[in-house]
Design a protein around this motif. Structure first.
Motif, PDB file in Angstrom:
ATOM      1  N   ALA A 151      -3.672  -0.195  -0.722  1.00  0.00           N
ATOM      2  CA  ALA A 151      -2.918   1.047  -0.892  1.00  0.00           C
ATOM      3  C   ALA A 151      -3.202   2.013   0.252  1.00  0.00           C
ATOM      4  O   ALA A 151      -2.287   2.664   0.783  1.00  0.00           O
ATOM      5  CB  ALA A 151      -3.269   1.686  -2.238  1.00  0.00           C
ATOM      6  N   VAL A 152      -4.454   2.145   0.662  1.00  0.00           N
ATOM      7  CA  VAL A 152      -4.813   3.011   1.783  1.00  0.00           C
ATOM      8  C   VAL A 152      -4.074   2.585   3.046  1.00  0.00           C
ATOM      9  O   VAL A 152      -3.628   3.416   3.838  1.00  0.00           O
ATOM     10  CB  VAL A 152      -6.344   2.996   2.015  1.00  0.00           C
ATOM     11  N   ALA A 153      -3.914   1.275   3.215  1.00  0.00           N
ATOM     12  CA  ALA A 153      -3.231   0.751   4.399  1.00  0.00           C
ATOM     13  C   ALA A 153      -1.713   0.916   4.331  1.00  0.00           C
ATOM     14  O   ALA A 153      -1.017   0.572   5.297  1.00  0.00           O
ATOM     15  CB  ALA A 153      -3.580  -0.719   4.586  1.00  0.00           C
ATOM     16  N   GLY A 154      -1.195   1.421   3.208  1.00  0.00           N
ATOM     17  CA  GLY A 154       0.238   1.652   3.088  1.00  0.00           C
ATOM     18  C   GLY A 154       1.039   0.442   2.668  1.00  0.00           C
ATOM     19  O   GLY A 154       2.258   0.406   2.830  1.00  0.00           O
ATOM     20  N   HIS A 155       0.369  -0.565   2.069  1.00  0.00           N
ATOM     21  CA  HIS A 155       1.062  -1.796   1.701  1.00  0.00           C
ATOM     22  C   HIS A 155       1.684  -1.748   0.311  1.00  0.00           C
ATOM     23  O   HIS A 155       2.293  -2.729  -0.121  1.00  0.00           O
ATOM     24  CB  HIS A 155       0.107  -2.981   1.780  1.00  0.00           C
ATOM     25  N   GLY A 156       1.511  -0.666  -0.414  1.00  0.00           N
ATOM     26  CA  GLY A 156       2.088  -0.566  -1.744  1.00  0.00           C
ATOM     27  C   GLY A 156       1.380   0.505  -2.554  1.00  0.00           C
ATOM     28  O   GLY A 156       0.643   1.340  -2.013  1.00  0.00           O
ATOM     29  N   ILE A 157       1.614   0.455  -3.858  1.00  0.00           N
ATOM     30  CA  ILE A 157       1.065   1.463  -4.778  1.00  0.00           C
ATOM     31  C   ILE A 157       0.149   0.761  -5.761  1.00  0.00           C
ATOM     32  O   ILE A 157       0.531  -0.223  -6.402  1.00  0.00           O
ATOM     33  CB  ILE A 157       2.199   2.204  -5.512  1.00  0.00           C
ATOM     34  N   ALA A 158      -1.062   1.262  -5.884  1.00  0.00           N
ATOM     35  CA  ALA A 158      -2.066   0.672  -6.773  1.00  0.00           C
ATOM     36  C   ALA A 158      -2.328   1.590  -7.942  1.00  0.00           C
ATOM     37  O   ALA A 158      -2.047   2.794  -7.889  1.00  0.00           O
ATOM     38  CB  ALA A 158      -3.366   0.415  -6.006  1.00  0.00           C
ATOM     39  N   LEU A 159      -2.871   1.014  -9.004  1.00  0.00           N
ATOM     40  CA  LEU A 159      -3.382   1.827 -10.106  1.00  0.00           C
ATOM     41  C   LEU A 159      -4.843   2.138  -9.799  1.00  0.00           C
ATOM     42  O   LEU A 159      -5.699   1.251  -9.841  1.00  0.00           O
ATOM     43  CB  LEU A 159      -3.252   1.073 -11.437  1.00  0.00           C
ATOM     44  N   GLY A 160      -5.102   3.386  -9.482  1.00  0.00           N
ATOM     45  CA  GLY A 160      -6.454   3.784  -9.114  1.00  0.00           C
ATOM     46  C   GLY A 160      -7.284   4.147 -10.328  1.00  0.00           C
ATOM     47  O   GLY A 160      -6.776   4.702 -11.298  1.00  0.00           O
ATOM     48  N   VAL A 161      -8.563   3.813 -10.287  1.00  0.00           N
ATOM     49  CA  VAL A 161      -9.527   4.231 -11.312  1.00  0.00           C
ATOM     50  C   VAL A 161     -10.199   5.504 -10.793  1.00  0.00           C
ATOM     51  O   VAL A 161     -10.763   5.505  -9.690  1.00  0.00           O
ATOM     52  CB  VAL A 161     -10.560   3.122 -11.579  1.00  0.00           C
ATOM     53  N   ALA A 162     -10.129   6.577 -11.568  1.00  0.00           N
ATOM     54  CA  ALA A 162     -10.445   7.923 -11.086  1.00  0.00           C
ATOM     55  C   ALA A 162     -11.681   8.022 -10.184  1.00  0.00           C
ATOM     56  O   ALA A 162     -11.570   8.489  -9.050  1.00  0.00           O
ATOM     57  CB  ALA A 162     -10.557   8.877 -12.278  1.00  0.00           C
ATOM     58  N   PRO A 163     -12.878   7.603 -10.625  1.00  0.00           N
ATOM     59  CA  PRO A 163     -14.038   7.785  -9.739  1.00  0.00           C
ATOM     60  C   PRO A 163     -13.938   7.002  -8.437  1.00  0.00           C
ATOM     61  O   PRO A 163     -14.491   7.426  -7.417  1.00  0.00           O
ATOM     62  CB  PRO A 163     -15.205   7.273 -10.593  1.00  0.00           C
TER      63      PRO A 163
END
Length: 320
Positions: A247-259
């Protein structure tokens, strides 16, 4: 009728226990493999077999049932392995502590994602406050044997119920979509409503697969009422860490875990395109050895609690 024992009754002398054979047996019993034990001990499988036979002759019992391609412990072997494993674990821990007298060393076990995304960016603050405590971070997802592996503190992501250790909740783990700022700024593919996700790649990770109460893309999309998005589309990664890096690299959208996304959100490497977050049955747990408390471990745990309390609200920020 047997004669009662008296101080004059001769006692048959017993030769000292063969420690090298016991160490070899413990490794073979733990792995249920002579080959794996040989690699760990840097000897040949034949040498392992010889040491085990030596121990069996000393004890007068069979410790392994040898099959064509495998070995299994006999009841006597199982009983001995449980005791010897614990004793060698205590011995290894005592030796480690004796070797590190000059400089206190704190062994911490946690997952790679937590170590890289939450712990590493903050660890300099603990070193500044406690310069005499050397922290060694060991990553892994498996259950940690605190006695054998010499760990003082652990952080795990899970439902709780950890046996044989002291465990306390450290942080909640709300889940929400995250992506690189470039995706949010791309006018050709709007990202204003959840249904707009049909124009983007969804990044999945295996940590939510088959774990009740841990939100995955189908759960989040259902919660926000998105109907035109294929929740199964997109690559699957072996860990949260890899999906987040994609996701950081701009390859798509991830479900992030808050911490785990807090630092990337703070640094602007990730943004939250939507406000909605899903509750998570898993959380982050602080795990302690059941042994007598150590001053260094106490200081580290207190620092973890303080850092976690500072992040509990900031990780839930939404984009302006």
């Amino acid at each position: 009728m047997p004669r009662p024992w008296s101080p004059r009754t001769p006692v048959k002398p017993r030769h000292p226990a063969p420690l090298n054979a016991l160490r070899t047996f413990e490794a073979a019993a733990r792995h249920l493999s002579f080959n794996t034990a040989a690699r760990q001990l840097f000897v040949t499988p034949a040498a392992v077999s010889h040491q085990v036979k030596h121990l069996e002759a000393y004890l007068g019992v069979a410790l392994f049932q040898r099959n064509h391609r495998s070995v299994a412990l006999t009841p006597e072997g199982q009983a001995l392995a449980a005791t010897v494993g614990e004793l060698f674990g205590q011995l290894d821990l005592a030796i480690d502590r004796a070797m590190s007298r000059a400089s206190a060393q704190l062994r911490v076990t946690t997952m790679e994602s937590f170590a890289a995304k939450w712990l590493a960016p903050r660890l300099h603050r603990f070193h500044h406050a406690w310069p005499d405590i050397r922290v060694r971070i060991v990553t892994g997802d498996a259950h940690a044997d605190f006695a054998r592996e010499g760990f003082d503190v652990g952080i795990r992501y899970g439902p709780g119920g950890y046996a044989g250790v002291q465990a306390e909740p450290l942080m909640e783990a709300q889940v929400f979509p995250v992506c690189a700022p470039s995706l949010l700024a791309d006018a050709s593919r709007p990202l204003q409503r959840p249904d707009d996700l049909r124009h983007h790649t969804l990044l999945h990770d295996e940590s939510s697969s088959g774990r009740p109460g841990v939100p995955a893309w189908p759960d989040w999309l259902k919660a926000v009422g998105a109907k035109d998005v294929d929740a199964q589309r997109g690559p699957i990664f072996a860990s949260i860490y890899l999906a987040q890096e994609a996701a950081v690299a701009g390859h798509g959208i991830a479900l992030g875990v808050a911490p785990l996304v807090e630092e990337d959100l703070r640094q602007g490497r990730l943004v939250r395109p939507f406000m909605h977050g899903s509750d998570n049955a898993y959380r982050f747990w602080l795990i302690r050895s059941p042994a007598e408390p150590d001053a260094g471990a106490e200081a580290f745990c207190a620092w973890l609690r303080e850092e976690a309390s500072g992040d509990s609200a900031s990780a839930l920020r939404t984009p302006d």
